[in-house]
Design an enzyme around this catalytic site. Structure first.
Site, PDB file in Angstrom:
ATOM      1  N   CYS A 264       0.834  -1.206   0.000  1.00  0.00           N
ATOM      2  CA  CYS A 264       0.000   0.000   0.000  1.00  0.00           C
ATOM      3  C   CYS A 264       0.868   1.254   0.000  1.00  0.00           C
ATOM      4  O   CYS A 264       0.589   2.213  -0.720  1.00  0.00           O
ATOM      5  CB  CYS A 264      -0.929  -0.012   1.213  1.00  0.00           C
ATOM      6  SG  CYS A 264      -2.095   1.370   1.256  1.00  0.00           S
TER       7      CYS A 264
ATOM      8  N   CYS B 222      -6.612  -4.099   7.039  1.00  0.00           N
ATOM      9  CA  CYS B 222      -7.823  -3.282   6.931  1.00  0.00           C
ATOM     10  C   CYS B 222      -8.877  -3.880   6.019  1.00  0.00           C
ATOM     11  O   CYS B 222     -10.073  -3.639   6.209  1.00  0.00           O
ATOM     12  CB  CYS B 222      -7.469  -1.866   6.480  1.00  0.00           C
ATOM     13  SG  CYS B 222      -6.906  -1.737   4.764  1.00  0.00           S
TER      14      CYS B 222
END
Length: 370
Positions: free
Chosen positions: A101, A193
């Protein structure tokens, strides 16, 4: 300087934005929407990208008096992070989605858009220090995030700001309260997440399906059990092996090897986990240039732990960026393909310096002769 502050909705990114404002920069806040599917991301205090978090980020921006936007990166996030995560596990690897990410979303997709819009830098709430292009560990060793930033190139670092890396976490919370930020006592986010349930095996199974294989004793070759896919295992794993009883020496069993081609998962005692040498590919050097000759360093293979003295050397392995050959002065355990290995130059005065990183492609269990 025009600064785009990436605001996750947590206390760290809120204070990072506040410090950028206090430093006199022209700051705009942005929250990244990474999924449009209901329940696809963690919500509340455990998340970093939910609707609740977007609201917290907006309220923090209002307190700071800066413009605020929500940008949709859901498609890019799915392609570069989630799909990559699934494919890596299907190949018997153990990826870290936070590194991906940072590499692909925050400091490529977001940073590229920021530059296109005239911003000079992207500020985040990461715990790391950056000065004159040199990336170092944070002052708060327990919160240090330099490992997950070790995949950034010199160009990416030139557009980054980490305003809170010189401050312990508790002082960041105190500062947030003093600034009137409602997220001052918001709990830290944990886990992955995009896996709301926290059940990684179930998440992967729903996307990869059943790929039967065998759990095999690493020493005897005896088939001990069947499994539904190598994606349910990682090197060093002890629980959920589907095998009853200890290893032949009476000690607990661990996953010691994963062979995706045959669907074989090998298990054995802890002695089978020692690694003395690491091969890594797709090397990234934070200076922009590979070092010449062997380099004495410390290497880290997990976000928390997995640290050892080593000698590393850049090699030409045909991959983008080249490879890294690493000989350890002490063994590491739980080293898996797909993990990132980050190299540090120890510095007790200024903070350990990140030299670069690579993706682990192989290991050796025999002691070396350094």
């Amino acid at each position: 300087m025009r600064v785009l502050a990436a605001m996750s909705g947590g206390v760290d990114s809120a204070v990072a934005a506040a410090r950028a404002v206090a430093a006199g920069h022209d700051v705009v806040g942005v929250h990244l929407a990474l999924s449009t599917a209901p329940g696809a991301l963690r919500t509340g205090s455990r998340g970093c990208c939910s609707k609740e978090d977007a609201g917290d980020a907006r309220r923090a921006a209002d307190v700071l008096g800066i413009p605020f936007y929500v940008w949709d990166f859901a498609d890019r996030f799915k392609e570069d992070v989630i799909d990559d995560f699934v494919a890596s596990y299907a190949a018997g690897e153990t990826p870290n989605p936070c590194l991906r990410c940072n590499e692909k979303i925050k400091f490529t997709a977001l940073a590229d858009r920021a530059v296109a819009l005239g911003f000079d830098a992207v500020a985040t709430g990461h715990y790391a220090r950056l000065e004159d292009g040199v990336l170092r560990r944070a002052v708060d060793a327990d919160k240090d995030q330099s490992y997950v930033l070790g995949v950034l190139t010199a160009d990416q670092l030139s557009r980054a700001m980490f305003p809170i890396g010189d401050t312990p976490k508790e002082q960041i919370r105190e500062e947030a309260a003093e600034r009137g930020l409602a997220v001052a006592n918001k709990p830290d986010s944990h886990d992955i997440c995009f896996i709301p349930t926290g059940d990684t095996r179930a998440f992967l199974g729903a996307r990869i399906g059943v790929r039967p294989g065998s759990v095999v004793d690493a020493d005897s070759g005896e088939v001990l059990a069947a499994h539904d896919g190598v994606h349910g295992f990682t090197i060093g794993q002890r629980k959920g092996l589907g095998v009853e009883g200890p290893a032949g020496d009476g000690r607990p069993r661990y996953v010691t090897a994963i062979e995706p081609e045959t669907g074989t998962v090998r298990v054995g005692s802890a002695k089978n986990l020692d690694v003395w040498a690491i091969s890594a590919q797709r090397a990234i050097w934070t200076s922009g240039q590979a070092p010449e000759g062997p380099v004495e360093c410390m290497v880290q293979v997990r976000a928390h732990g997995g640290l050892a003295q080593a000698v590393a050397e850049a090699v030409d392995d045909g991959t983008s960026g080249g490879g890294i050959s690493i000989s350890l002065r002490e063994p590491l355990t739980g080293v898996a393909k797909g993990q990132a290995v980050v190299l540090y130059r120890p510095d007790s005065e200024l903070g350990d310096q990140v030299l670069g990183s690579g993706t682990i492609s192989g290991t050796e269990s025999e002691p070396n002769t350094l």
